[in-house]
Design a protein around this motif. Structure first.
Motif, PDB file in Angstrom:
ATOM      1  N   GLY A  42       0.789  -1.233   0.000  1.00  0.00           N
ATOM      2  CA  GLY A  42       0.000   0.000   0.000  1.00  0.00           C
ATOM      3  C   GLY A  42       0.815   1.274   0.000  1.00  0.00           C
ATOM      4  O   GLY A  42       0.330   2.324   0.424  1.00  0.00           O
ATOM      5  N   ASP A  75      -0.205   3.270  -5.190  1.00  0.00           N
ATOM      6  CA  ASP A  75      -1.484   2.780  -5.700  1.00  0.00           C
ATOM      7  C   ASP A  75      -1.223   1.810  -6.843  1.00  0.00           C
ATOM      8  O   ASP A  75      -0.264   1.977  -7.594  1.00  0.00           O
ATOM      9  CB  ASP A  75      -2.309   3.955  -6.234  1.00  0.00           C
ATOM     10  N   ARG A 105       4.085   4.930   4.377  1.00  0.00           N
ATOM     11  CA  ARG A 105       2.732   4.441   4.109  1.00  0.00           C
ATOM     12  C   ARG A 105       1.693   5.371   4.712  1.00  0.00           C
ATOM     13  O   ARG A 105       0.660   5.651   4.100  1.00  0.00           O
ATOM     14  CB  ARG A 105       2.572   3.027   4.648  1.00  0.00           C
ATOM     15  N   GLU A 106       1.982   5.847   5.913  1.00  0.00           N
ATOM     16  CA  GLU A 106       1.089   6.800   6.548  1.00  0.00           C
ATOM     17  C   GLU A 106       0.956   8.047   5.672  1.00  0.00           C
ATOM     18  O   GLU A 106      -0.154   8.552   5.432  1.00  0.00           O
ATOM     19  CB  GLU A 106       1.668   7.177   7.918  1.00  0.00           C
ATOM     20  N   GLN A 110      -1.153   7.342   2.709  1.00  0.00           N
ATOM     21  CA  GLN A 110      -2.583   7.282   3.029  1.00  0.00           C
ATOM     22  C   GLN A 110      -3.178   8.670   3.195  1.00  0.00           C
ATOM     23  O   GLN A 110      -4.300   8.935   2.749  1.00  0.00           O
ATOM     24  CB  GLN A 110      -2.806   6.433   4.289  1.00  0.00           C
ATOM     25  N   HIS A 161      -3.673  10.222  -0.075  1.00  0.00           N
ATOM     26  CA  HIS A 161      -4.833   9.624  -0.720  1.00  0.00           C
ATOM     27  C   HIS A 161      -6.126  10.301  -0.314  1.00  0.00           C
ATOM     28  O   HIS A 161      -7.104  10.321  -1.048  1.00  0.00           O
ATOM     29  CB  HIS A 161      -4.884   8.139  -0.354  1.00  0.00           C
ATOM     30  N   ARG A 162      -6.126  10.851   0.893  1.00  0.00           N
ATOM     31  CA  ARG A 162      -7.343  11.491   1.399  1.00  0.00           C
ATOM     32  C   ARG A 162      -7.474  12.938   0.957  1.00  0.00           C
ATOM     33  O   ARG A 162      -8.407  13.622   1.365  1.00  0.00           O
ATOM     34  CB  ARG A 162      -7.387  11.364   2.932  1.00  0.00           C
ATOM     35  N   THR A 218      -5.658  16.855   4.153  1.00  0.00           N
ATOM     36  CA  THR A 218      -4.582  16.329   4.993  1.00  0.00           C
ATOM     37  C   THR A 218      -3.238  17.015   4.715  1.00  0.00           C
ATOM     38  O   THR A 218      -2.204  16.587   5.242  1.00  0.00           O
ATOM     39  CB  THR A 218      -4.408  14.813   4.764  1.00  0.00           C
TER      40      THR A 218
END
Lengths: 127, 127
Positions: B26, B29, B66-67, B70, B73-74, B78
């Motif tokens: 992850g 993508d 990874r954090e 993520q 991705h939001r 963020t």
DNA sequence: GTAGAAGCTGGAGTGCGCTCCAGGTCAACC
DNA sequence: GGTTGACCTGGAGCGCACTCCAGCTTCTAC
């Protein structure tokens, strides 16, 4: 002066387990033992431990530190080779610093990019 | 432009296996696929991969990357947290550089010590 | 239509550098 | 003399970041 394993750990910043591990793999010579069979580190031992932590901090792999330790063990005749190792290692540390500095520029760029976004966002609100 | 996995590997400096691994965990993508089911990376994908390699080079652990991925991705909401992460990471990279530089001094000292020994040795011979 | 190269998947294996554990010894203090 | 705490040994386990493998599919070139 002599030091218990706990004191040696404290002084070197390594854990007790790591000290025993380093001894097992031949990175440090077995230290003296006291009457009860416990390790008793000398000032020289501690000096070597501290130097090892410097090499480790700079990313020297353990197998290379061990090679260095073995050369050291063979005395003055290997001084040239040890110097050569440190010389090459110093070059790699310098290269590593340069690499980190070039990545820092990317981080700076990214951060300034985020600041720009924030700025635009605030302008959008206050407009 | 689109790129095969081999081209993406070439461009990013990561191995093909590492690219698939990063996808699995992850960190990236899943890229588009061509008619035959093969990965087809976009320029954006490559940009992200290159940025990841910078983070990795500076020692950011995968779980943190990874954090970051993520959060990214939001979306824009963020951005502040991402900036904060980069900010903190930059500080740790600077600290790491300082640490390496202080170890360099120890190496310099040791190397000069070896040079002194050599010197003495030569004097000993020629005397 | 076949050979060979490139890619696919799920899962196992690797190397590094520790870190932890069980079960035992030893010294010191109450 | 009993408990506590530091230390002992050999060996197993762990987290990280890949790396490799078997067995399969797909595209390309001849």
């Amino acid at each position: 002066m002599t030091y218990s394993i706990a004191q040696a750990a404290e002084h070197s910043g390594l854990s007790i387990d790591t000290l025993r591990y380093y001894e097992r793999i031949g990175l440090v010579d077995p230290p003296a033992r006291d009457s009860g069979g416990r390790r008793s580190y000398s000032d020289d031992d501690l000096g070597w431990l501290v130097f090892l932590t410097r090499l480790r901090t700079t990313g020297m792999p353990i197998r290379m530190m061990r090679e260095y330790a073995q050369l050291r063990h063979r005395g003055a005749a290997t001084a040239g080779r040890r110097k050569q190792m440190l010389f090459e290692h110093r070059a790699s540390v310098r290269a590593r610093i340069a690499e980190l500095q070039s990545c820092l520029e990317v981080l700076d760029y990214k951060i300034s990019h985020y600041e720009e976004i924030e700025h635009t966002f605030i302008e959008g609100i206050t407009a």
